[in-house]
Design a protein around this motif. Sequence first.
Motif, PDB file in Angstrom:
ATOM      1  N   GLY A 284      12.418 119.017  29.921  1.00  0.00           N
ATOM      2  CA  GLY A 284      11.823 117.930  30.681  1.00  0.00           C
ATOM      3  C   GLY A 284      12.303 116.546  30.302  1.00  0.00           C
ATOM      4  O   GLY A 284      11.573 115.565  30.471  1.00  0.00           O
ATOM      5  N   LEU A 285      13.551 116.441  29.834  1.00  0.00           N
ATOM      6  CA  LEU A 285      14.100 115.142  29.430  1.00  0.00           C
ATOM      7  C   LEU A 285      14.744 114.457  30.639  1.00  0.00           C
ATOM      8  O   LEU A 285      14.964 115.083  31.674  1.00  0.00           O
ATOM      9  N   PRO A 286      15.051 113.149  30.545  1.00  0.00           N
ATOM     10  CA  PRO A 286      15.511 112.394  31.724  1.00  0.00           C
ATOM     11  C   PRO A 286      16.817 112.916  32.321  1.00  0.00           C
ATOM     12  O   PRO A 286      17.811 113.107  31.620  1.00  0.00           O
ATOM     13  N   ALA A 287      16.808 113.112  33.626  1.00  0.00           N
ATOM     14  CA  ALA A 287      17.988 113.617  34.329  1.00  0.00           C
ATOM     15  C   ALA A 287      19.148 112.639  34.283  1.00  0.00           C
ATOM     16  O   ALA A 287      20.311 113.042  34.379  1.00  0.00           O
ATOM     17  N   GLU A 288      18.854 111.358  34.136  1.00  0.00           N
ATOM     18  CA  GLU A 288      19.911 110.354  34.110  1.00  0.00           C
ATOM     19  C   GLU A 288      20.943 110.658  33.031  1.00  0.00           C
ATOM     20  O   GLU A 288      22.142 110.415  33.217  1.00  0.00           O
ATOM     21  N   THR A 289      20.504 111.230  31.911  1.00  0.00           N
ATOM     22  CA  THR A 289      21.422 111.551  30.822  1.00  0.00           C
ATOM     23  C   THR A 289      22.420 112.628  31.225  1.00  0.00           C
ATOM     24  O   THR A 289      23.534 112.692  30.690  1.00  0.00           O
ATOM     25  N   LEU A 290      22.040 113.476  32.161  1.00  0.00           N
ATOM     26  CA  LEU A 290      22.928 114.549  32.605  1.00  0.00           C
ATOM     27  C   LEU A 290      24.006 114.049  33.571  1.00  0.00           C
ATOM     28  O   LEU A 290      24.942 114.785  33.874  1.00  0.00           O
ATOM     29  N   ARG A 291      23.876 112.810  34.042  1.00  0.00           N
ATOM     30  CA  ARG A 291      24.787 112.320  35.076  1.00  0.00           C
ATOM     31  C   ARG A 291      26.244 112.427  34.668  1.00  0.00           C
ATOM     32  O   ARG A 291      27.087 112.893  35.429  1.00  0.00           O
ATOM     33  N   GLU A 292      26.551 112.019  33.433  1.00  0.00           N
ATOM     34  CA  GLU A 292      27.960 112.025  33.021  1.00  0.00           C
ATOM     35  C   GLU A 292      28.519 113.442  32.904  1.00  0.00           C
ATOM     36  O   GLU A 292      29.731 113.649  33.010  1.00  0.00           O
ATOM     37  N   LEU A 293      27.630 114.443  32.724  1.00  0.00           N
ATOM     38  CA  LEU A 293      28.097 115.819  32.596  1.00  0.00           C
ATOM     39  C   LEU A 293      28.645 116.361  33.905  1.00  0.00           C
ATOM     40  O   LEU A 293      29.362 117.363  33.897  1.00  0.00           O
ATOM     41  N   PHE A 294      28.333 115.739  35.018  1.00  0.00           N
ATOM     42  CA  PHE A 294      28.869 116.215  36.287  1.00  0.00           C
ATOM     43  C   PHE A 294      30.325 115.818  36.484  1.00  0.00           C
ATOM     44  O   PHE A 294      30.934 116.153  37.493  1.00  0.00           O
ATOM     45  N   ARG A 295      30.881 115.141  35.465  1.00  0.00           N
ATOM     46  CA  ARG A 295      32.327 114.883  35.435  1.00  0.00           C
ATOM     47  C   ARG A 295      32.993 115.665  34.311  1.00  0.00           C
ATOM     48  O   ARG A 295      34.160 115.427  33.993  1.00  0.00           O
ATOM     49  N   ASP A 296      32.254 116.595  33.699  1.00  0.00           N
ATOM     50  CA  ASP A 296      32.813 117.386  32.601  1.00  0.00           C
ATOM     51  C   ASP A 296      33.972 118.237  33.120  1.00  0.00           C
ATOM     52  O   ASP A 296      33.908 118.787  34.230  1.00  0.00           O
ATOM     53  N   PRO A 297      35.039 118.380  32.346  1.00  0.00           N
ATOM     54  CA  PRO A 297      36.183 119.182  32.820  1.00  0.00           C
ATOM     55  C   PRO A 297      35.875 120.677  32.939  1.00  0.00           C
ATOM     56  O   PRO A 297      36.603 121.394  33.638  1.00  0.00           O
ATOM     57  N   ASP A 298      34.837 121.161  32.281  1.00  0.00           N
ATOM     58  CA  ASP A 298      34.489 122.576  32.337  1.00  0.00           C
ATOM     59  C   ASP A 298      33.390 122.785  33.379  1.00  0.00           C
ATOM     60  O   ASP A 298      32.291 122.239  33.260  1.00  0.00           O
ATOM     61  N   TRP A 299      33.670 123.606  34.395  1.00  0.00           N
ATOM     62  CA  TRP A 299      32.706 123.784  35.481  1.00  0.00           C
ATOM     63  C   TRP A 299      31.403 124.404  35.012  1.00  0.00           C
ATOM     64  O   TRP A 299      30.348 124.181  35.607  1.00  0.00           O
ATOM     65  N   ARG A 300      31.468 125.161  33.919  1.00  0.00           N
ATOM     66  CA  ARG A 300      30.244 125.795  33.421  1.00  0.00           C
ATOM     67  C   ARG A 300      29.256 124.758  32.918  1.00  0.00           C
ATOM     68  O   ARG A 300      28.033 124.931  33.052  1.00  0.00           O
ATOM     69  N   VAL A 301      29.750 123.685  32.343  1.00  0.00           N
ATOM     70  CA  VAL A 301      28.863 122.601  31.904  1.00  0.00           C
ATOM     71  C   VAL A 301      28.184 121.968  33.111  1.00  0.00           C
ATOM     72  O   VAL A 301      26.971 121.691  33.103  1.00  0.00           O
ATOM     73  N   ARG A 302      28.945 121.767  34.180  1.00  0.00           N
ATOM     74  CA  ARG A 302      28.357 121.175  35.393  1.00  0.00           C
ATOM     75  C   ARG A 302      27.311 122.096  36.022  1.00  0.00           C
ATOM     76  O   ARG A 302      26.282 121.648  36.519  1.00  0.00           O
ATOM     77  N   VAL A 303      27.579 123.398  35.981  1.00  0.00           N
ATOM     78  CA  VAL A 303      26.617 124.360  36.525  1.00  0.00           C
ATOM     79  C   VAL A 303      25.303 124.286  35.760  1.00  0.00           C
ATOM     80  O   VAL A 303      24.212 124.238  36.356  1.00  0.00           O
ATOM     81  N   GLU A 304      25.374 124.271  34.438  1.00  0.00           N
ATOM     82  CA  GLU A 304      24.138 124.267  33.661  1.00  0.00           C
ATOM     83  C   GLU A 304      23.431 122.921  33.728  1.00  0.00           C
ATOM     84  O   GLU A 304      22.196 122.860  33.645  1.00  0.00           O
TER      85      GLU A 304
END
Length: 603
Positions: free
Chosen positions: A223-243
């Motif tokens: 339940g932590l802030p979604a804003e922190t996940l924003r940069e992960l949607f540019r991660d080079p590994d698609w599995r990181v973006r999926v999770e």
Amino acid sequence: MRCGSLVIVAFLSACARPTPKERAPADLEAAFQRIELSRAPSLEARSLLASPDAPVRVRAALAVGRLSDPAAVPALVDLLSDPEAGEMAAWALGRVEGGREALVRCLAAGCPAAAPAARALSGPEAFKQPATDALVAALSGPAAREAALSLGVLARNKEVRFPSVTWAALGSTLHRNDARAAAAYALSRLPRGELGSEGLRASLRDPDPWTRSLAARAWGRQGLPAETLRELFRDPDWRVRVEAARGFSTAQGAQAVLPQAFAEQDSPHAIVALAEAAAQLGELAPEPASFSDLTSRCAAAQARDRVRKQLVDTPRCGDAGWRSRARTGALAAELALPEAREAFRDADGRVRGATAGAAGALFTGELRALLSDPDPLVVQEAATALAKLSPDADSKAAATAAVQRLGPAHERPAGDPASDALTALVELTGPVAGLLPTPNAPLNAALGQRRIPVSVPVEAKAMAARVLRLRTSRGEMVIDLRADVAPLTTSALAALAGGHFYDGLSFHRVVPDFVAQGGDPRGDGDGGPGWALPDEHSPLRFLRGSLGIATNGPETGGSQFFLCHSPQPHLDGRYTVAGQLRSGDDVLDALQPGDTILSAIAE
């Protein structure tokens, strides 16, 4: 990294130990196979636990673990201090009634097999009575990695209650280099608890993509802030973006970040996960036409229709073939929409079956009617759906009539469609007279009988191959087969490949950052070769690229297999590991539903 070929006794985790030079003699290996196929506790196997030869002790521990023999517990406990057989003994204790207490004592005392004991405390038998206190206490010691992984697996038990100190202990474990990924795995599966965010925040930047992906999912899960996940949607590994996408459904303020996350994606896997998150958040995914590939279009279409609770986009996202109709029918049934009734009458059994599998109480009448369907796999889907609905007298009467109609199939083994339909029907009706004896082990269990010897299909008696080459519409994958731990399974795969069984079949199921599954001649997930394989469970881990055998319960494996996108600890010891991907990681990553197996060659 790829592991070399291991002999029958060299495994607790892939590449974790050097390969012993000795193996159990060939005649003993044949005896162990005979013992295991009996599916009955064996004095012969128990006696070999005390063999002076280490390879024999290890192989005997594997056998009694596969047999779940409670009489073997004392001998297995003695083996926990055995430097050669201790790991296998711990694995077996996690599968045997009465083994849990011995594992807890071993873990608390720091015995030589403490780490394997921590891992085994999430085994199939230990799972029933989780030793969460012991595992949490172990998070501060040398068995922390295995204890954290087990806590994550145990979170799948909806009845388990974790000590209040669990989240703080896992937060501390995030700072350990040897256990960071395991702690993130546990936090990505456990319910929300009191947790500081600093350890997870650092894990989001870990060099290891699996750790980043787990931390991303855990971030949302806690339940932590979604804003922190924003940069992960540019991660080079698609599995990181999926999770990261999967973390959205429970993260704070995800709705504000969702549009940008969609805009930055070019991976169908990530788009599928984002579409699912959007539906869970009650937000509309982008218009399907904005995506160029079929997988993304249909994922967005289904997500939008789930939010609107009406069929608008899903019927138009694909062609008019059976897959499109099955997708539409299943969604209509899931949403309790009247359009499902047309799908129940579709000329293609795969459409009827998919619709039945998703149907709820509104369609009890339609499900009841399908119990007389000419396609036994449709009957199986309908019976399974009805069994979940607290079936009434009319449904049980219809199921009883179906049992009488299909009754002669009880003489056939598991894997035969009509015999498998009988299993589902009996689970609905309760035990029925006249179906015993049967060679179908799952049907026998549904009838309330003890485990029976498992029949071995002729295909599983062939010479085992070492390598399976899958040439697909996305490229070639080369898989090292594990005949050392799964000789019957790998022989059957080799025989199917040699008979061109797989040529032209599809990967019918792809779950991003989980598995790509294929090998079904029907193409809908219900088909098989007409026989079933014995389970050959082992301590081998499901890693990225592991080849496993899909099942629908114990002793039901057939031609369907799956390849893991990433490690899947909850599958360990519960499915047969039959191989490990040697090359073709990029092909595995690219696979989408409907992609074709052009040829399969066993060497």
